[in-house]
Write an enzyme that holds these catalytic residues in place. Structure first.
Site, PDB file in Angstrom:
ATOM      1  N   LEU A 170       0.794  -1.235   0.000  1.00  0.00           N
ATOM      2  CA  LEU A 170       0.000   0.000   0.000  1.00  0.00           C
ATOM      3  C   LEU A 170       0.833   1.295   0.000  1.00  0.00           C
ATOM      4  CD1 LEU A 170      -2.949  -1.012   2.374  1.00  0.00           C
ATOM      5  CD2 LEU A 170      -2.975  -0.875  -0.115  1.00  0.00           C
ATOM      6  N   ASP A 171       2.147   1.184  -0.123  1.00  0.00           N
ATOM      7  CA  ASP A 171       2.956   2.398  -0.264  1.00  0.00           C
ATOM      8  C   ASP A 171       4.168   2.128  -1.149  1.00  0.00           C
ATOM      9  OD1 ASP A 171       3.512   5.066   0.091  1.00  0.00           O
ATOM     10  OD2 ASP A 171       4.503   4.818   2.028  1.00  0.00           O
ATOM     11  N   LEU A 172       3.898   1.455  -2.275  1.00  0.00           N
ATOM     12  CA  LEU A 172       4.977   1.145  -3.208  1.00  0.00           C
ATOM     13  C   LEU A 172       5.352   2.411  -3.980  1.00  0.00           C
ATOM     14  CD1 LEU A 172       6.451  -1.486  -4.396  1.00  0.00           C
ATOM     15  CD2 LEU A 172       4.996  -1.085  -6.369  1.00  0.00           C
TER      16      LEU A 172
ATOM     17  N   ASN B  53      10.833   3.338  -1.640  1.00  0.00           N
ATOM     18  CA  ASN B  53      10.618   2.137  -0.824  1.00  0.00           C
ATOM     19  C   ASN B  53      11.085   0.868  -1.525  1.00  0.00           C
ATOM     20  OD1 ASN B  53       9.610   3.486   1.359  1.00  0.00           O
ATOM     21  ND2 ASN B  53       7.452   3.232   0.802  1.00  0.00           N
TER      22      ASN B  53
ATOM     23  N   THR C 173       0.820   7.347  -0.760  1.00  0.00           N
ATOM     24  CA  THR C 173       1.607   8.405  -1.379  1.00  0.00           C
ATOM     25  C   THR C 173       0.879   8.825  -2.650  1.00  0.00           C
ATOM     26  OG1 THR C 173       3.595   7.489  -0.428  1.00  0.00           O
ATOM     27  CG2 THR C 173       3.890   8.999  -2.262  1.00  0.00           C
TER      28      THR C 173
END
Lengths: 468, 246
Positions: free
Chosen positions: A136-138, A142, A178
């Site tokens: 959920l925050d690729l 990261n 993001t």
């Protein structure tokens, strides 16, 4: 909450604090070491201020819960957690090298380079999803890489774990993520659809191949929601040399409805590695955004009707397996061929999202390695493709669910195993060698594959008639 | 310390023995029994006798509404439950009735609270079935972890930083960390009469040092238990329930 003052040279729970290597908005990273342990380690300390957004705390708690449960090369190895009562921290393996972030200066990159990168990241996502976790925050900052090229996903502060309480779920009104990479369903508050990560990877590939973010970088919820009805400029409009297959893959990742994206990260990786096998649809040729009225119509719909809500069992990946059937065209009796087809058909019927890869291993002559390029070699290759397609015809599978691969190798078993490892194959289907004399001389390919495969193997054999 | 959390045995001796055997194999150090030893099932006297022995060797046993109903003939219950209680009462020895009547409603240990049903009114036997009822129960205590039964379906609730309650449907055999800066309410499934579609006996193991709870199932011979219900002449509905888990 007691706070320990950290400085280089001090000790916390047996860890000797080294240099401060990163000062971020949410957390600081310190290089740490432990006497008698050569592992390169990082200590992540959350930046917590009284009275501030509780999301920072909850997100760190989630990361403390999820990280110790993750395994494999695609995540940093977890070493220790620090208690919130004294000093919260996470100690993890320190990876050498940079994230993908510095690459942003070099954009756009050639589509082929981005596809190779994307396939590596999709492998890492497949490994994460198989453990019940949605990232959920690729995003570029990261993602890191091991020296062997394996992608490593870092920062699980926004992740969702299928088997753990999701403290982020109902805690906050605004969606967390993001902005440039957030999937439409994530904007709407859905946190348990693994296909949200495929959307993020699509954004990343789009950005890397065109130098432009597909949905910009909106700072408000209203701007975030725009991606629900406004489709991005087709990549080939921005970079005419982008091949249609690449646009097909990227725009499929960016579908607003998760159900129209690839059914799994492994299937996406497979497409990225086999451009010539990608089924081209209208997406591939698109050169303009959807018209004013189409967008207006979508804008008039309630946003929740534009996205797919994941069913509980859809969160499981087992329903979108990659099945590889290895066919030995030189030694395939009609009976065995038929039996293999019926077995494949049964597996595919039970999993409508499954995908079938038909493999044939063309045995290379050890002495004449270079002959595969000559006329005769090319002919042989084509003949084998024709043979595979002929076998598969009876399955009546729609395009896109089936691919054909002629592999060249000295050791057929090792080649099938390599294919299965590299493509996250879930199930290998193959026939047993009919002729027992041949098996005696050449050894059993299926025996070796069954013994060493990283996945399930079904060896299909015709019932031997016992002699009266 | 590893605590074995069991609840709603409902006079089902076969299910109880299966759970006790699993607890032994899992090196459980103390048993916490969250009430409803009797009612519905065919073996009330055997189950209470077993509990008396366990209690004497350190198990903590709480009272449930069916245990209370043995000593209070006017208890508010549905017809099937009442019929089963009326069947049970004459089949219990004086010692067993005495044991049931003396069980405590709640037990507080350190930052943990054990209770049969909703903690905001332990003697009223309200069900904790959703985030609203979980909120009422959690608001009534400052315990970091409340453990209850009564619902016959395993559930986990978390009281968050913004005073909301999050529901989590626990998967079996997964150790769930109970973050110490949150407050939690664990509803333990039933040993003797599961109602979540899985007929295997439900229980949980709490590791107080690691602050982790693991929900578990112990398969047992439910067909034999259902036969015992029929042989006892209890309502057929109670036999079928054991087979389907509904």
């Amino acid at each position: 909450m007691a706070k320990t003052r950290l400085e280089s040279g001090s000790t916390l729970d047996g860890f000797i604090i080294g240099d401060l290597v990163h000062r971020g908005g949410m957390a600081h990273l310190w290089q740490v070491s432990r006497p008698g342990d050569a592992t390169q380690m990082l200590m992540k300390i959350p930046v917590l201020h009284e009275g501030e957004d509780p999301a920072a705390i909850v997100s760190f708690e989630m990361e403390q819960m999820i990280m110790p449960r993750l395994k494999g090369p695609h995540v940093p190895r977890h070493i220790a957690n620090g208690d919130f009562a004294t000093q919260p921290y996470i100690v993890m393996e320190r990876l050498d090298g940079e994230t993908l972030l510095p690459q942003l200066d070099a954009l756009p990159l050639p589509a082929e380079t981005v596809a190779r990168l994307g396939a590596k990241i999709a492998d890492a996502l497949a490994a994460l999803h198989a453990q019940g976790v949605v990232h959920l925050d690729l995003k570029p900052s990261n993602i890191m890489f091991r020296p062997n090229g394996d992608a490593v996903l870092i920062d699980f502060g926004l992740a969702h774990h299928r088997d753990l309480p999701d403290l982020m779920q109902e805690e906050f009104r605004l969606p967390y993520g993001t902005a440039p990479y957030m999937a439409p369903e994530q904007v709407m508050g859905v946190r348990n659809d693994y296909r949200s990560d495929l959307f993020a990877l699509g954004c990343l590939m789009y950005f890397f191949a065109t130098g432009t973010r597909p949905f910009g970088d909106p700072q408000k919820l209203k701007g975030l929601k725009q991606r629900l009805w406004q489709d991005p400029v087709p990549p080939r409009k921005l970079q005419p040399d982008i091949p249609p297959w690449f646009q097909e893959i990227v725009l499929r990742c960016l579908e607003v409805r998760a159900g129209r994206r690839h059914p799994s990260a492994a299937q996406l990786a497979h497409d990225l590695r086999n451009p010539d096998q990608v089924t081209l649809t209208a997406r591939a040729g698109k050169l303009t955004q959807d018209g004013f009225f189409a967008v207006l119509k979508r804008k008039g719909e309630p946003p929740s009707s534009l996205i797919d809500k994941p069913q509980a069992d859809e969160a499981e990946l087992s329903d979108a397996p990659i099945v590889a059937v290895a066919l030995n065209l030189d030694d395939l009796t009609p009976e065995l061929s038929d039996k293999l087809r019926r077995t494949a058909s049964r597996i595919l019927e039970r999993s409508p999202q499954a995908r079938l890869a038909c493999l044939n291993v063309q045995k290379l002559n050890r002495i004449a390695m270079d002959s595969s390029l000559d006329e005769e070699g090319n002919n042989k290759h084509v003949q084998r493709l024709v043979g595979l397609k002929d076998w598969a015809q009876g399955l009546k599978l729609e395009q896109g669910r089936i691919t054909f691969h002629v592999l060249e190798a000295i050791d057929p078993a090792e080649t099938i195993l390599d294919y299965a490892r590299q493509n996250n194959v879930d199930h290998i289907l193959m026939g047993a060698r009919e002729n027992s004399t041949m098996r005696k001389i050449l050894g059993s390919v299926s025996g070796k594959v069954a013994a060493e495969a990283p996945c399930s193997v079904t060896v299909v054999r015709n019932r031997q008639l016992t002699e009266e | 310390m590893r605590l074995g959390l069991i609840s709603d045995i409902h006079a089902n001796q076969l299910a109880l023995e299966a759970v006790l055997a699993r607890c032994g194999a899992l090196r459980v150090e103390q048993l916490i029994v969250l009430g409803d030893l009797v009612g519905y099932g065919p073996d009330p006297e055997a189950v209470v006798q077993r509990m008396m022995v366990l209690a004497a060797s350190g198990a903590l046993v709480l009272m449930g509404n069916h245990d209370e109903a043995i000593g209070r003939p006017t208890a508010n219950m549905n017809d099937v439950a009442l019929a089963a209680i009326n069947w049970t009462r004459p089949r219990l020895s004086d010692a067993s009735r005495q044991f049931l009547s003396q069980l405590p409603l709640t037990h507080r240990r350190d930052d943990m609270l054990f209770v049969h049903a909703d903690a905001s009114a332990p003697g009223r036997w309200n069900y904790v079935t959703d985030t609203a009822s979980a909120h009422a129960s959690l608001a009534a205590t400052d315990a970091q972890l409340t453990v209850c039964g009564h619902v016959h379906q395993p559930q986990l609730y978390c009281y968050t930083a913004t005073a909301k309650v999050i529901h989590h449907q626990p998967s079996m055999d997964i150790a769930i960390p109970l973050a110490p800066q949150r407050r939690w309410l664990a509803v333990i499934g039933a040993v003797g009469q599961p109602r979540d579609g899985n007929p295997s006996a439900g229980f949980a193991v709490l590791d107080t040092a690691a602050r982790e709870i693991t929900f578990k199932r112990a398969p047992y011979d439910a067909e034999a238990a259902a036969e015992r219900v029929r042989a006892a002449g209890l309502p057929e509905r109670l036999a079928v329930r054991l087979l389907t888990g509904h």
